[in-house]
Design an enzyme around this catalytic site. Structure first.
Site, PDB file in Angstrom:
ATOM      1  N   CYS A  84      81.550  97.348 107.206  1.00  0.00           N
ATOM      2  CA  CYS A  84      81.343  97.737 105.803  1.00  0.00           C
ATOM      3  C   CYS A  84      80.885  99.201 105.707  1.00  0.00           C
ATOM      4  O   CYS A  84      81.670 100.101 105.947  1.00  0.00           O
ATOM      5  CB  CYS A  84      80.363  96.770 105.139  1.00  0.00           C
ATOM      6  SG  CYS A  84      80.410  96.814 103.327  1.00  0.00           S
ATOM      7  N   HIS A 171      82.332  91.307 106.148  1.00  0.00           N
ATOM      8  CA  HIS A 171      81.167  90.971 106.970  1.00  0.00           C
ATOM      9  C   HIS A 171      81.480  89.795 107.895  1.00  0.00           C
ATOM     10  O   HIS A 171      81.331  88.635 107.511  1.00  0.00           O
ATOM     11  CB  HIS A 171      79.968  90.631 106.078  1.00  0.00           C
ATOM     12  CG  HIS A 171      79.367  91.820 105.414  1.00  0.00           C
ATOM     13  ND1 HIS A 171      78.397  92.596 106.017  1.00  0.00           N
ATOM     14  CD2 HIS A 171      79.611  92.393 104.207  1.00  0.00           C
ATOM     15  CE1 HIS A 171      78.066  93.593 105.202  1.00  0.00           C
ATOM     16  NE2 HIS A 171      78.792  93.491 104.102  1.00  0.00           N
ATOM     17  N   GLU A 173      79.787  88.718 110.347  1.00  0.00           N
ATOM     18  CA  GLU A 173      78.574  88.015 110.790  1.00  0.00           C
ATOM     19  C   GLU A 173      78.138  86.901 109.851  1.00  0.00           C
ATOM     20  O   GLU A 173      77.288  86.068 110.198  1.00  0.00           O
ATOM     21  CB  GLU A 173      77.427  89.020 110.991  1.00  0.00           C
ATOM     22  CG  GLU A 173      76.811  89.589 109.725  1.00  0.00           C
ATOM     23  CD  GLU A 173      77.554  90.779 109.132  1.00  0.00           C
ATOM     24  OE1 GLU A 173      76.947  91.524 108.357  1.00  0.00           O
ATOM     25  OE2 GLU A 173      78.752  90.960 109.438  1.00  0.00           O
TER      26      GLU A 173
END
Length: 512
Positions: A84, A171, A173
């Protein structure tokens, strides 16, 4: 000391998800550390990492207050993965274009893989990912190609494989990114060439050696509460230096049923540790007499604990070190590097200025879930390793208003029944926290053929990841019924049970 494992460094640019990145990598068996974006290239080089990840962040790379990194990091020749904001920063650094998006993209999006770089090896061509950004990369830097796109994001992934530079706008994660873990794995193993080597067995071996080197023939003092953090610290240090460790266990009379006895049995008898038990119930109760305000209660209990610990510590000679259960999250959330945190904590818990200790914080590289794994590896019983989160003031803030022995006994007994039934139902690992509280209100009831006017007990049970937000737990009705019937029948002066169905926010988990 020589590191025995590969390392991935995560640079923190302010993302709420930055700790998740490090945790995901550790779950793969590779060590990962989170560092502020201000870290220098020389400092990173000294750590000898296999790769670097730039986290996301709330800023705009071209806006006021934009966060940057040491440009020399790009000259280290290490693989870099920008997430990002991290991708946008990399784009800006290499001469690409970043612009404000027409509208902020937040939520799930379908990603289409256009170029199967190492990052997308063996992943599906279409996958759901989690977006959270207000800016877009609109022009690639020289040498980069588009790896992936989405409907609202023409450059959702990019790479320069010759330089081992990768970026994604989403993202990976976050759990909502369905193949996010695989993507991070591809970077860690496929791009960086890491090997698995980070595990608790390895950690114990390295940490024991470190403790022995640090302490030598000197003595260590530890405040033992029976909670998972202080318990794991005590057992780990005792394993390293044996009788050079002395623990002080303060029983302030605000513990749960059987807790004080359990601590002494586990650590004094089970682990043969030198534990000094201080019975300070009367001292605490005298200080709390007539006090109703919750903040005042907290302050009194906290201060009195320090005074009691101080009194006992002053009786001991030659104590050079103080052991603390500081976790990695404590250091990360303080926004400072490890060394700075230790320095600022030289008077731990407000101990008097003349009580100067050197700190030992063997858990300061671990997350909470890792501490539990470590506790199990060290042979600490499950009832301590998986112990419910318990506030420092103990039952003192679960008795609303003034604390009396009678009220403490009601909470203690009702809480014991709740815990017993939750464990019997097999829900103890599913529910993040559960306890009883005494709101201090009485109501009319009927027991036998007689009218009663007794206390109401509240049950609080929540599901959560980290305690920052929480939802009330959907305990099966038959389990709640058993708990209610038992408390009313087995605990004196209780004739009504209520169940708290409020989430956090708006409510807090504890009632006071």
């Amino acid at each position: 000391m020589k590191k025995q494992h590969d390392t991935i460094i995560v640079l923190d640019f302010g993302s709420q998800y930055n700790q998740l990145i490090a945790r995901r990598i550790r779950e793969f068996g590779v060590y990962s550390e989170l560092h502020p974006h201000t870290i220098t290239a020389e400092e990173i080089k000294a750590m000898n990492p296999k790769g670097i990840i730039f986290s996301g962040g709330p800023n705009s790379v071209y806006g006021e207050g934009a966060l940057h990194c040491d440009e020399k990091i790009f000259d280290l020749g290490l693989p870099i993965f920008g997430i990002c904001y991290g991708m946008q920063l990399m784009t800006q650094q290499f001469g690409g274009t970043v612009e404000r998006a027409n509208h902020r993209e937040y939520g799930k999006a379908v990603l289409k893989v256009e170029n199967e770089s190492k990052l997308y090896a063996n992943l599906p061509e279409e996958q759901v990912v989690w977006m959270s950004h207000g800016d877009l990369v609109t022009g690639l830097p020289e040498g980069f190609v588009v790896d992936a796109t989405s409907e609202s994001c023409p450059i959702a992934g990019m790479s320069n494989e010759a330089k081992n530079l990768y970026g994604v706008q989403f993202h990976p994660e976050v759990r909502h990114s369905e193949h996010g873990n695989d993507l991070i794995k591809n970077f860690v193993f496929g791009v960086c060439g890491c090997s698995e080597g980070w595990n608790m067995e390895n950690f114990i071996e390295v940490e024991l050696e470190k403790i022995r080197e640090t302490v030598g023939d000197k003595k260590v003092l530890c405040a033992l509460s029976g909670g998972v953090d202080s318990s794991v610290v005590a057992v780990l240090i005792h394993k390293a230096i044996g009788d050079q460790l002395t623990c002080i266990f303060v029983d302030h009379g605000l513990l749960r049923k059987g807790e004080a006895e359990g601590v002494m049995k586990t650590f004094s008898e089970g682990f043969h540790m030198n534990v000094i038990k201080v019975d300070a119930k009367e001292r605490f109760m005298n200080k709390l007499k007539g006090v109703e305000d919750p903040e005042q209660k907290r302050k009194i209990i906290g201060n009195e604990f320090i005074y009691v610990f101080d009194d006992e510590a002053s009786k001991l000679e030659g104590m050079d070190f103080l052991a603390q259960g500081t976790l990695y999250t404590d250091i990360v959330e303080s926004g400072t590097a490890t060394a700075q945190t230790i320095k600022s904590h030289h008077n731990v818990g407000g101990l008097p200025e003349d009580m100067q200790f050197k700190l030992i914080e063997p858990l300061n590289t671990l997350f909470k879930d890792e501490v539990r794994v470590l506790g199990s590896e060290l042979g600490i019983p499950d009832e301590i390793v998986w112990r419910q989160p318990f506030p420092g003031p103990g039952l003192g803030i679960r008795v609303l208003g003034e604390i009396t022995e009678e009220k403490l006994e009601i909470v203690r007994e009702s809480d014991a029944i709740l815990r017993e039934e939750i464990i019997k139902a097999g829900l103890d690992r599913e529910i993040w926290q559960y306890f009883t509280a005494l709101p201090g209100m009485r109501s009319v009831g009927v027991m036998g053929d007689e009218r009663t006017y007794d206390y109401t007990v509240g049950i609080r049970a929540v599901t959560s990841i980290d305690g920052m937000t929480a939802d009330w737990a959907r305990i099966p009705w038959d389990v709640l019924e058993k708990i209610s019937v038992r408390i009313v029948n087995e605990v004196k002066h209780v004739n009504r049970i209520v169940y708290d169905v409020t989430s956090k926010p708006p409510a807090t988990i504890e009632w006071e």
